[in-house]
Write an enzyme that holds these catalytic residues in place. Structure first.
Site, PDB file in Angstrom:
ATOM      1  N   SER A  92      37.212  35.039  35.306  1.00  0.00           N
ATOM      2  CA  SER A  92      36.815  34.935  36.708  1.00  0.00           C
ATOM      3  C   SER A  92      35.682  33.915  36.784  1.00  0.00           C
ATOM      4  CB  SER A  92      36.403  36.319  37.229  1.00  0.00           C
ATOM      5  OG  SER A  92      36.119  36.282  38.611  1.00  0.00           O
TER       6      SER A  92
ATOM      7  N   HIS B 210      40.808  34.075  38.459  1.00  0.00           N
ATOM      8  CA  HIS B 210      40.624  34.364  39.882  1.00  0.00           C
ATOM      9  C   HIS B 210      40.349  33.069  40.634  1.00  0.00           C
ATOM     10  CE1 HIS B 210      39.220  38.693  38.762  1.00  0.00           C
ATOM     11  NE2 HIS B 210      40.533  38.570  38.750  1.00  0.00           N
TER      12      HIS B 210
ATOM     13  N   ASP C 276      37.968  43.531  36.845  1.00  0.00           N
ATOM     14  CA  ASP C 276      39.404  43.276  36.672  1.00  0.00           C
ATOM     15  C   ASP C 276      39.677  42.910  35.213  1.00  0.00           C
ATOM     16  OD1 ASP C 276      42.091  42.887  37.249  1.00  0.00           O
ATOM     17  OD2 ASP C 276      41.799  40.816  37.902  1.00  0.00           O
TER      18      ASP C 276
END
Length: 195
Positions: free
Chosen positions: A16, A43, A135
């Site tokens: 991310s 992401h 995540d």
């Protein structure tokens, strides 16, 4: 009972915030004869085009493309989840689907890791790099439960350490390493699993 694919091993990578730099450094260190297939979820904005495949292609010597729905998996190739689509793994092929957001993201890391664990079992290497929130933690747990290898970037090196720290706190990860160590380990395990 699950039937695992008997093809080459696969590496699934999630990142991310701060993940682009980590991915560029990692890909640059992988050898041209790397035997595993690599799948990446980063992401990203759902509305902006992704330049990640081009950046990674320039940084290293492996072929890099966006993942394509229903496409076969080929060893030594890097597949990147396209914007606003989940990347899922099946034995020998991949799915690219809209699907609901997970952990507030699409693409999300957990669906990639979870489906890779189900399709490839102990032939999966899961890697979590720099990022925020959580995540990928549940997916890394799934990989561990199915006998795969789990690796997390050293939080002290990560640009954003929340994602690695969360995974370390909730999963008995196999290795916590800087990018250089991850690249070396991936190369070694890819050779062993492909033998």
């Amino acid at each position: 009972m699950c039937e695992y694919a008997s093809a080459s091993p696969i590496v699934v990578i999630g990142a991310s915030a701060g993940g682009v730099q980590a991915l560029l450094e990692l890909v640059q260190l992988l050898p041209a004869n790397f035997g595993a297939s690599i799948f990446i979820v980063l992401h990203t904005s759902p509305t902006l085009p992704s330049r990640l495949p081009k950046l990674l292609q320039t940084a290293g010597c492996l072929s890099v493309t966006h993942a394509v729905d229903q496409a076969e998996i080929h060893p030594g190739h890097i597949y990147v989840a396209p914007p606003d689509r989940h990347l899922l793994i099946k034995p020998g092929w991949m799915q690219v689907v809209l699907g609901p957001k997970e952990n507030r993201f699409r693409p999300a890391i957990d669906p990639l890791f979870r489906t890779a664990a189900l399709a490839y079992g102990d032939r999966v290497i899961g890697v979590l790099l720099s990022g925020a929130l959580y995540d990928g933690t549940a997916g890394l747990f799934d990989i561990k439960q199915h006998g795969g290898l789990t690796i997390v970037q050293d939080p002290e090196e990560a640009f954003v350490s929340a994602l690695p720290r969360h995974a370390i706190a909730h999963v008995a990860v196999d290795h916590i390493l800087p990018i250089a160590g991850i690249a070396q380990l991936l190369s070694t395990f890819s050779e062993q699993l492909s033998a």
